[in-house]
Design a protein around this motif. Structure first.
Motif, PDB file in Angstrom:
ATOM      1  N   PHE A  94      -6.143   0.000  -5.556  1.00 22.73           N
ATOM      2  CA  PHE A  94      -6.971   1.053  -4.970  1.00 22.73           C
ATOM      3  C   PHE A  94      -6.371   1.492  -3.639  1.00 22.73           C
ATOM      4  CE2 PHE A  94      -9.605  -1.069  -7.972  1.00 22.73           C
ATOM      5  CZ  PHE A  94     -10.302  -0.038  -8.570  1.00 22.73           C
ATOM      6  N   VAL A  95      -6.031   2.767  -3.553  1.00 23.81           N
ATOM      7  CA  VAL A  95      -5.482   3.345  -2.328  1.00 23.81           C
ATOM      8  C   VAL A  95      -6.619   3.817  -1.431  1.00 23.81           C
ATOM      9  CG1 VAL A  95      -3.979   5.162  -1.411  1.00 23.81           C
ATOM     10  CG2 VAL A  95      -3.402   4.037  -3.574  1.00 23.81           C
ATOM     11  N   SER A  96      -7.646   4.400  -2.049  1.00 24.82           N
ATOM     12  CA  SER A  96      -8.822   4.878  -1.307  1.00 24.82           C
ATOM     13  C   SER A  96     -10.003   4.907  -2.274  1.00 24.82           C
ATOM     14  CB  SER A  96      -8.562   6.277  -0.741  1.00 24.82           C
ATOM     15  OG  SER A  96      -8.499   7.233  -1.787  1.00 24.82           O
ATOM     16  N   GLN A 156       0.496  -3.018  -0.967  1.00 25.14           N
ATOM     17  CA  GLN A 156       0.539  -1.884  -0.046  1.00 25.14           C
ATOM     18  C   GLN A 156       0.910  -2.371   1.348  1.00 25.14           C
ATOM     19  OE1 GLN A 156      -2.846   0.681  -0.285  1.00 25.14           O
ATOM     20  NE2 GLN A 156      -2.131   2.019   1.347  1.00 25.14           N
ATOM     21  N   TYR A 157       1.827  -1.635   1.983  1.00 25.35           N
ATOM     22  CA  TYR A 157       2.219  -1.888   3.359  1.00 25.35           C
ATOM     23  C   TYR A 157       2.128  -0.563   4.083  1.00 25.35           C
ATOM     24  CZ  TYR A 157       4.869  -3.297   7.447  1.00 25.35           C
ATOM     25  OH  TYR A 157       5.256  -3.553   8.735  1.00 25.35           O
ATOM     26  N   GLY A 158       1.115  -0.421   4.933  1.00 20.49           N
ATOM     27  CA  GLY A 158       0.895   0.859   5.594  1.00 20.49           C
ATOM     28  C   GLY A 158       0.535   1.915   4.568  1.00 20.49           C
ATOM     29  N   LYS A 159       1.246   3.024   4.589  1.00 22.45           N
ATOM     30  CA  LYS A 159       0.968   4.094   3.627  1.00 22.45           C
ATOM     31  C   LYS A 159       1.790   3.978   2.348  1.00 22.45           C
ATOM     32  CE  LYS A 159       4.254   7.482   5.427  1.00 22.45           C
ATOM     33  NZ  LYS A 159       4.434   8.840   5.868  1.00 22.45           N
ATOM     34  N   TYR A 160       2.612   2.942   2.230  1.00 24.71           N
ATOM     35  CA  TYR A 160       3.488   2.777   1.067  1.00 24.71           C
ATOM     36  C   TYR A 160       2.939   1.726   0.109  1.00 24.71           C
ATOM     37  CZ  TYR A 160       6.762   5.367   3.933  1.00 24.71           C
ATOM     38  OH  TYR A 160       7.353   6.331   4.699  1.00 24.71           O
ATOM     39  N   VAL A 161       3.040   2.031  -1.184  1.00 28.94           N
ATOM     40  CA  VAL A 161       2.656   1.079  -2.228  1.00 28.94           C
ATOM     41  C   VAL A 161       3.917   0.735  -3.010  1.00 28.94           C
ATOM     42  CG1 VAL A 161       1.269   0.697  -4.306  1.00 28.94           C
ATOM     43  CG2 VAL A 161       0.319   2.011  -2.393  1.00 28.94           C
ATOM     44  N   PHE A 162       4.184  -0.554  -3.156  1.00 32.91           N
ATOM     45  CA  PHE A 162       5.369  -1.025  -3.857  1.00 32.91           C
ATOM     46  C   PHE A 162       4.947  -1.710  -5.151  1.00 32.91           C
ATOM     47  CE2 PHE A 162       6.347  -0.947   0.624  1.00 32.91           C
ATOM     48  CZ  PHE A 162       7.612  -0.374   0.671  1.00 32.91           C
ATOM     49  N   THR A 163       5.798  -1.601  -6.176  1.00 35.41           N
ATOM     50  CA  THR A 163       5.574  -2.326  -7.426  1.00 35.41           C
ATOM     51  C   THR A 163       6.908  -2.860  -7.913  1.00 35.41           C
ATOM     52  OG1 THR A 163       4.639  -2.246  -9.648  1.00 35.41           O
ATOM     53  CG2 THR A 163       5.802  -0.280  -8.916  1.00 35.41           C
ATOM     54  N   TYR A 204      -4.176   3.444  -8.604  1.00 31.60           N
ATOM     55  CA  TYR A 204      -3.012   3.442  -9.494  1.00 31.60           C
ATOM     56  C   TYR A 204      -3.182   2.381 -10.575  1.00 31.60           C
ATOM     57  CZ  TYR A 204      -0.723   5.790  -5.514  1.00 31.60           C
ATOM     58  OH  TYR A 204      -0.393   6.640  -4.502  1.00 31.60           O
ATOM     59  N   ILE A 205      -2.662   2.682 -11.773  1.00 25.85           N
ATOM     60  CA  ILE A 205      -2.623   1.711 -12.871  1.00 25.85           C
ATOM     61  C   ILE A 205      -1.166   1.597 -13.317  1.00 25.85           C
ATOM     62  CG2 ILE A 205      -3.377   1.107 -15.198  1.00 25.85           C
ATOM     63  CD1 ILE A 205      -5.774   2.998 -14.776  1.00 25.85           C
ATOM     64  N   THR A 206      -0.605   0.378 -13.211  1.00 26.84           N
ATOM     65  CA  THR A 206       0.759   0.175 -13.694  1.00 26.84           C
ATOM     66  C   THR A 206       0.736  -0.006 -15.202  1.00 26.84           C
ATOM     67  OG1 THR A 206       0.611  -2.205 -13.257  1.00 26.84           O
ATOM     68  CG2 THR A 206       1.621  -0.827 -11.545  1.00 26.84           C
TER      69      THR A 206
END
Length: 186
Positions: free
Chosen positions: A126-128, A169-176, A133-135
């Motif tokens: 969940f970003v907001s 999530q790190y700050g505004k970035y989401v990593f997968t 996002y769903i991987t």
């Protein structure tokens, strides 16, 4: 020839009548009420058997309730329960091989809605309150959806890389991570 056709039609009629009279038993719904903070246990099940289940452990009563999804909704969870994320008072249950995410009430365990027509969903981030996002294991994209409406709002292409998994999530970035091609982080 006419006799064969009549025989086939008779068999089809008999089968239709037999199937039409079958009683489809989806189970019996049971009322539940969680007493407080508890622990959900995903029971993945066997691939292609549709026997995934969801259990709930209540630390107050020290009791485990098994198959709560089935008992609360009178339907099976599906094929391969992958993960569950709790957000904003709701449980998001990802069922991988069934290509669905069920949204359940955390007190009654009843279905509130769902996201369908996914390829092979894995995890949710969940970003907001209006973006998540769903991987996916087999799609070359990450699905974007609105948690308030449960509508898909877009995709993030992964440049041909499949098998996106957990996100951070790190700050505004989401990593997968992407393990299937070159062990990349996207």
């Amino acid at each position: 020839m006419k006799r064969i056709l009549l025989s086939v039609l008779f068999i089809v009629f008999c089968l239709t009548a037999f199937i039409g009279c079958m009683k489809w038993d989806y189970g019996k719904m049971e009322p539940f009420r969680a007493t407080g903070d508890g622990l959900f246990i995903m029971n993945e099940g066997n691939f292609q058997y549709g026997n995934a289940t969801l259990s709930y452990y209540d630390p107050e009563t020290k009791k485990v309730e098994n198959e709560i999804f089935y008992r609360a909704n009178a339907m099976k969870l599906g094929d391969v329960a992958q993960s569950m994320t709790v957000h904003d008072g709701k449980g998001y249950v990802v069922v991988n091989n069934s290509g669905v995410v069920y949204v359940i009430d955390l007190q009654t365990f009843e279905i509130l809605g769902g996201i369908t027509n996914l390829t092979s969903p894995r995890y949710i981030h969940f970003v907001s309150d209006t973006k998540a996002y769903i991987t996916d294991l087999y799609a070359s994209a990450i699905t974007i959806f609105n948690p308030q409406t449960l509508q898909k709002t877009g995709t993030i292409e992964t440049k041909g890389h499949q098998s996106t998994e957990q996100m951070v999530q790190y700050g505004k970035y989401v990593f997968t991570n992407c393990w299937s091609y070159d062990n990349k982080i996207l």
